[in-house]
Write a protein that holds these residues in place. Sequence first.
Motif, PDB file in Angstrom:
ATOM      1  N   GLN A 137       0.844  -1.197   0.000  1.00 39.10           N
ATOM      2  CA  GLN A 137       0.000   0.000   0.000  1.00 39.10           C
ATOM      3  C   GLN A 137       0.873   1.237   0.000  1.00 39.10           C
ATOM      4  OE1 GLN A 137      -2.581  -0.227   3.407  1.00 39.10           O
ATOM      5  NE2 GLN A 137      -3.707  -1.983   2.579  1.00 39.10           N
ATOM      6  N   SER A 138       0.461   2.235  -0.756  1.00 35.61           N
ATOM      7  CA  SER A 138       1.169   3.498  -0.768  1.00 35.61           C
ATOM      8  C   SER A 138       0.128   4.608  -0.745  1.00 35.61           C
ATOM      9  CB  SER A 138       2.031   3.579  -2.023  1.00 35.61           C
ATOM     10  OG  SER A 138       2.592   4.842  -2.131  1.00 35.61           O
ATOM     11  N   ASP A 139      -0.161   5.067   0.459  1.00 34.70           N
ATOM     12  CA  ASP A 139      -1.217   6.050   0.675  1.00 34.70           C
ATOM     13  C   ASP A 139      -0.650   7.446   0.407  1.00 34.70           C
ATOM     14  OD1 ASP A 139      -3.639   7.027   1.388  1.00 34.70           O
ATOM     15  OD2 ASP A 139      -3.693   6.104   3.370  1.00 34.70           O
ATOM     16  N   VAL A 140      -1.418   8.284  -0.265  1.00 32.89           N
ATOM     17  CA  VAL A 140      -0.916   9.604  -0.656  1.00 32.89           C
ATOM     18  C   VAL A 140      -1.093  10.616   0.475  1.00 32.89           C
ATOM     19  CG1 VAL A 140      -1.152  11.481  -2.320  1.00 32.89           C
ATOM     20  CG2 VAL A 140      -1.499   9.113  -3.048  1.00 32.89           C
ATOM     21  N   MET A 141      -0.022  11.350   0.802  1.00 32.68           N
ATOM     22  CA  MET A 141      -0.095  12.370   1.840  1.00 32.68           C
ATOM     23  C   MET A 141      -0.728  13.629   1.265  1.00 32.68           C
ATOM     24  SD  MET A 141       0.555  12.971   4.971  1.00 32.68           S
ATOM     25  CE  MET A 141       1.684  11.704   5.545  1.00 32.68           C
ATOM     26  N   ALA A 142      -1.571  14.272   2.076  1.00 33.58           N
ATOM     27  CA  ALA A 142      -2.233  15.483   1.602  1.00 33.58           C
ATOM     28  C   ALA A 142      -2.134  16.583   2.651  1.00 33.58           C
ATOM     29  CB  ALA A 142      -3.701  15.192   1.305  1.00 33.58           C
ATOM     30  N   LEU A 143      -2.043  17.815   2.199  1.00 32.70           N
ATOM     31  CA  LEU A 143      -2.183  18.963   3.089  1.00 32.70           C
ATOM     32  C   LEU A 143      -3.645  19.387   2.984  1.00 32.70           C
ATOM     33  CD1 LEU A 143      -1.173  21.208   4.933  1.00 32.70           C
ATOM     34  CD2 LEU A 143      -0.394  22.454   2.932  1.00 32.70           C
ATOM     35  N   VAL A 144      -4.338  19.344   4.130  1.00 29.01           N
ATOM     36  CA  VAL A 144      -5.779  19.566   4.120  1.00 29.01           C
ATOM     37  C   VAL A 144      -6.103  20.793   4.957  1.00 29.01           C
ATOM     38  CG1 VAL A 144      -7.991  18.425   4.466  1.00 29.01           C
ATOM     39  CG2 VAL A 144      -5.958  17.064   4.149  1.00 29.01           C
ATOM     40  N   VAL A 145      -6.990  21.648   4.447  1.00 27.81           N
ATOM     41  CA  VAL A 145      -7.372  22.835   5.221  1.00 27.81           C
ATOM     42  C   VAL A 145      -8.889  22.945   5.297  1.00 27.81           C
ATOM     43  CG1 VAL A 145      -5.314  24.153   4.603  1.00 27.81           C
ATOM     44  CG2 VAL A 145      -7.359  24.301   3.164  1.00 27.81           C
TER      45      VAL A 145
ATOM     46  N   THR B 248     -11.550  11.199   2.657  1.00 34.17           N
ATOM     47  CA  THR B 248     -12.487  11.361   1.541  1.00 34.17           C
ATOM     48  C   THR B 248     -13.876  11.766   2.019  1.00 34.17           C
ATOM     49  OG1 THR B 248     -12.283   8.994   1.533  1.00 34.17           O
ATOM     50  CG2 THR B 248     -11.605  10.112  -0.436  1.00 34.17           C
ATOM     51  N   GLY B 249     -14.292  11.270   3.202  1.00 36.05           N
ATOM     52  CA  GLY B 249     -15.602  11.634   3.745  1.00 36.05           C
ATOM     53  C   GLY B 249     -15.728  13.137   3.945  1.00 36.05           C
ATOM     54  N   TYR B 250     -14.647  13.760   4.400  1.00 33.36           N
ATOM     55  CA  TYR B 250     -14.679  15.202   4.650  1.00 33.36           C
ATOM     56  C   TYR B 250     -14.605  15.998   3.358  1.00 33.36           C
ATOM     57  CZ  TYR B 250     -13.579  13.715   9.338  1.00 33.36           C
ATOM     58  OH  TYR B 250     -13.611  13.101  10.557  1.00 33.36           O
ATOM     59  N   THR B 251     -13.730  15.538   2.455  1.00 32.67           N
ATOM     60  CA  THR B 251     -13.551  16.324   1.238  1.00 32.67           C
ATOM     61  C   THR B 251     -14.812  16.277   0.383  1.00 32.67           C
ATOM     62  OG1 THR B 251     -12.520  14.428   0.189  1.00 32.67           O
ATOM     63  CG2 THR B 251     -11.068  16.024   1.186  1.00 32.67           C
ATOM     64  N   GLU B 252     -15.484  15.121   0.366  1.00 34.69           N
ATOM     65  CA  GLU B 252     -16.693  15.020  -0.450  1.00 34.69           C
ATOM     66  C   GLU B 252     -17.795  15.917   0.072  1.00 34.69           C
ATOM     67  OE1 GLU B 252     -17.595  10.870  -0.793  1.00 34.69           O
ATOM     68  OE2 GLU B 252     -15.849  10.548  -2.075  1.00 34.69           O
ATOM     69  N   SER B 253     -17.823  16.128   1.411  1.00 33.22           N
ATOM     70  CA  SER B 253     -18.870  16.971   1.974  1.00 33.22           C
ATOM     71  C   SER B 253     -18.509  18.448   1.878  1.00 33.22           C
ATOM     72  CB  SER B 253     -19.087  16.599   3.433  1.00 33.22           C
ATOM     73  OG  SER B 253     -17.931  16.950   4.167  1.00 33.22           O
TER      74      SER B 253
ATOM     75  N   ARG C  60     -12.281   0.067  -1.779  1.00 33.18           N
ATOM     76  CA  ARG C  60     -13.218   0.424  -0.723  1.00 33.18           C
ATOM     77  C   ARG C  60     -12.586   1.372   0.294  1.00 33.18           C
ATOM     78  NH1 ARG C  60     -14.739  -4.848   0.583  1.00 33.18           N
ATOM     79  NH2 ARG C  60     -13.401  -4.797   2.414  1.00 33.18           N
ATOM     80  N   VAL C  61     -11.324   1.165   0.618  1.00 36.40           N
ATOM     81  CA  VAL C  61     -10.689   2.008   1.633  1.00 36.40           C
ATOM     82  C   VAL C  61      -9.839   3.109   0.988  1.00 36.40           C
ATOM     83  CG1 VAL C  61     -10.722   0.226   3.400  1.00 36.40           C
ATOM     84  CG2 VAL C  61      -8.751   0.408   1.908  1.00 36.40           C
TER      85      VAL C  61
ATOM     86  N   ILE D  14     -12.847   2.026  16.862  1.00 30.31           N
ATOM     87  CA  ILE D  14     -12.842   0.736  16.182  1.00 30.31           C
ATOM     88  C   ILE D  14     -14.115   0.567  15.358  1.00 30.31           C
ATOM     89  CG2 ILE D  14     -12.908  -1.754  16.597  1.00 30.31           C
ATOM     90  CD1 ILE D  14     -10.932  -1.115  18.894  1.00 30.31           C
ATOM     91  N   ILE D  15     -15.234   1.085  15.878  1.00 32.02           N
ATOM     92  CA  ILE D  15     -16.471   1.031  15.097  1.00 32.02           C
ATOM     93  C   ILE D  15     -16.305   1.851  13.816  1.00 32.02           C
ATOM     94  CG2 ILE D  15     -18.933   1.641  15.126  1.00 32.02           C
ATOM     95  CD1 ILE D  15     -19.008   0.907  18.057  1.00 32.02           C
ATOM     96  N   LEU D  16     -15.573   2.959  13.914  1.00 30.64           N
ATOM     97  CA  LEU D  16     -15.286   3.769  12.727  1.00 30.64           C
ATOM     98  C   LEU D  16     -14.523   2.945  11.688  1.00 30.64           C
ATOM     99  CD1 LEU D  16     -15.106   6.846  11.557  1.00 30.64           C
ATOM    100  CD2 LEU D  16     -12.757   6.681  12.320  1.00 30.64           C
ATOM    101  N   GLY D  17     -13.508   2.205  12.164  1.00 23.76           N
ATOM    102  CA  GLY D  17     -12.755   1.335  11.262  1.00 23.76           C
ATOM    103  C   GLY D  17     -13.663   0.312  10.608  1.00 23.76           C
ATOM    104  N   ALA D  18     -14.648  -0.178  11.388  1.00 23.41           N
ATOM    105  CA  ALA D  18     -15.578  -1.161  10.849  1.00 23.41           C
ATOM    106  C   ALA D  18     -16.445  -0.554   9.748  1.00 23.41           C
ATOM    107  CB  ALA D  18     -16.459  -1.711  11.969  1.00 23.41           C
ATOM    108  N   PHE D  19     -16.851   0.703   9.931  1.00 25.83           N
ATOM    109  CA  PHE D  19     -17.627   1.390   8.887  1.00 25.83           C
ATOM    110  C   PHE D  19     -16.856   1.362   7.575  1.00 25.83           C
ATOM    111  CE2 PHE D  19     -19.964   4.183  12.135  1.00 25.83           C
ATOM    112  CZ  PHE D  19     -21.156   3.516  11.941  1.00 25.83           C
ATOM    113  N   VAL D  20     -15.565   1.713   7.669  1.00 24.61           N
ATOM    114  CA  VAL D  20     -14.744   1.795   6.461  1.00 24.61           C
ATOM    115  C   VAL D  20     -14.646   0.432   5.791  1.00 24.61           C
ATOM    116  CG1 VAL D  20     -12.463   2.352   5.574  1.00 24.61           C
ATOM    117  CG2 VAL D  20     -13.446   3.734   7.396  1.00 24.61           C
ATOM    118  N   MET D  21     -14.450  -0.629   6.613  1.00 20.33           N
ATOM    119  CA  MET D  21     -14.328  -1.961   6.036  1.00 20.33           C
ATOM    120  C   MET D  21     -15.637  -2.412   5.391  1.00 20.33           C
ATOM    121  SD  MET D  21     -11.253  -2.970   6.236  1.00 20.33           S
ATOM    122  CE  MET D  21     -11.059  -4.750   6.163  1.00 20.33           C
TER     123      MET D  21
END
Lengths: 322, 496
Positions: free
Chosen positions: A126-134, A213-218, A289-290, B327-334
């Motif tokens: 896995q290689s997750d991308v680092m972001a500067l978020v404001v 992603t949850g925050y950016t989409e909202s 998914r993640v 942990i419940i948050l992690g479960a949401f994501v999964m």
Amino acid sequence: MSDRNTFLAFGMAGVLAAGTLAASATMAAEDNFPDGNITFLVAAGAGGGTDNFARTIQPLLEERLDTTVNVINLPTASGAIAHQRTASGKADGRTLDFASSTLVTSLAAGQNPTGLDQLTPVARMQSDVMALVVNPDKYEDLEAFMEHAREQPGDTVIGGTAAASPDKMAFLAFQDATGLDLSFVPYDQEGSTAANVLSGNIDGMFNEISSITGYTESGKMKPILFFAEQPLEGFSEVPTTVGQGWDLTNGNERGVFVSAKTSPELVNRLESALHEIYQSDQYQQYAERVHLDYRDGWMGSDAYQQKLQQDLKQYRTLLKQQ
Amino acid sequence: MLESLLNGLAVVLQPMNLVILLSAVFIGFVGGALPGLSGVILVVILLPVTYGMDSTSAFMLLTAIYASTVFSGLITSILYRAPGTPEAVMTSFDGYPMTQKGEAGKALGIGILSSAIGGTVGTVALIVFTPLLASVALQFSSPEFFALAVLGLTVVASLGSDLLLGLIGAMIGLFIATIGIDPVTATSRFTFGSLNLASGINLIPIIVGMFAISEVLKRAGENSSHKAMKEFRIRIFDGAVLKKIRTTLARSSLLGVGVGILPGIGASTAAMISYSEAVRWSRHPECFGKGEANGIAAPEAANNAAAMGALVPLFALGIPGSGTTAIILGAFVMHGLQPGPTFMSANGELIYAVFVGLLIVNLMILAFAKPFIAVLSRLLNVPYAALGPIIIICCVVGTYSVQNSMFDVWLMLGFGVAGYLLEKINFPLVAIILGVVLGPIAESEFRRSLAMSQGDPMLFFTRPISATLLAAAIGIVTLTLLAPLWKRHRRRVAAA
């Protein structure tokens, strides 16, 4: 024939037989690998990203190697115990250490006594991308952010999770590349960092793209810079470090490690099993998914080894400069 | 909203979901009742099981387990002074003395009722006010957390017992809290190069050792240890008791919700603050710690309310309020769900089913707690000579399972001996726990605050919430210290 000779003859035969047996046993260890249960030592607590990663691999590897995999979480000391136990354990390829980039950042900060010479990376997955978020109410884009930081040195506060973490390294590297004077506040949990950005109590945070992603989409948070070579899918308007002329692409990586004493054959064996898993539909669905599908996560043992060495050197320099 | 709730009710009433809720409550009961085995671990164990379920059932299961473990920690806390979960530590301070007086049934009844009321208040707040409460929670940043922790620590002054010992205890607690890697600069403190100490001392070994193990040691030294406990009958609804604790129930439930919604502060801290406030507001603070009904009602109403409150920022903002919710948050994501500010609007059906599920769980707790404890209390007939070792085994297994660490087990046994010795000189153990729980919050948030303001301490006084909390803390300390002087003065005047 005297009794003594008989005894000698049998003795010799016995030694020979034992020798052959021992030899065939070593051959068998590689042929019948794993020849027993496998243990995953997860260098993080249950329920987090690294744990989910290990638990996704668990059934897939069980299926491919026809064995049972036990998962043990060792969150103590940012996972340093997991690394130590892997390095000092048996080199039979049956103890796998699941770790994130914290392995290298904590090594650079002197909190992890298990060096890169004691562990062999099997693969990076896995290689997750680092972001500067404001908070978009505060800054519209990277330019506005940089302008504020330039005008009021030291007044711009950036949050991140933990004090010797990929987030902190991103902060140091960003400060180093831009020459800006910023303050860093480490929080214990990602959630606290996010809460402070949402409420506008701090100016921004460094975080991996997958968990925001949850925050950016909202529209409550806005990424203004990605540590990447090229713009990310769906974020074409957000500048990248390389586009700005800064050679920073590190984010948070997750991979699998074994003791450095493990034979290259076994490492190869594991690497190809993990590669098969990486390419499987089940794994790719999980990655999607993640939100870990913004860039290719796979890196083989040798390449990953080299990258880790480079990262360690860079992080050590950054920490020394701060 | 009513329509969504009715839809949620329809989902919950599906036979399969009812079975899931019922088994979740039972699993939570058992898990919570075993010392050391807390809700976090149970949720983690059951996570993989939920991957095969549909999301709604999965989250009903996880949240129901979470709610019922927070409740059932009180059982062993009251009966054996072996808190089943960290949330139930405060409950043992008055619950266990009541058991020793032969009033175990009364103590359990108060605990069950307070839990159910706290849990219901918390759930209703969760259903009705989530968006509003979430924005309140965001007003709390580092300076406010620091002020809150200071306010909590001042209760040492009003704990009633010896002030000097209380201060020493709090200092010991604060010291224990500094062990480990410094959260701000990442420097090792008091770790002596040991990796086991690098992430600090976990709360579970301290609690389990100081309370459960020390009590077993103490009982082992008593001659009467072969005597079995008396039979008892639990009375949940007792008019006289209810009248006595109703103010505490109201205050503690609201306080629990308020503390629970703050990110990073869990139900254990809520129980502690609520107990402190109950002592502070009581006309008879000297009764606490000796079997006072309000001393059970306060932490139990608060921890169950806070457990529900901790779900507020999770649902509204995608920010976990506590360890288990993380942990419940992690479960949401999964499960492929997207936690964040749009989570509620995007997954309304799931959320309302979970809400209704939680309301029903609180009813189930009220209904099934009695039979469950009745079965469990058969253990009371087992002579303590056999029960003591069983408690120790549970403590060892539970403590080990938190971090898979044998070191934690040794630590727990060490704290057990320390707790035993300290109790011999009537040392207030609660002061130590207060320091351990509130110390890290106070310290790291103080330093984060200064980092936010570039070292300007005025920020604590210019931000309204932190200024109010700090003023209250200063006022309370001054009053408690001056009160004896004032009384002496009055007496002198009267004598003259």
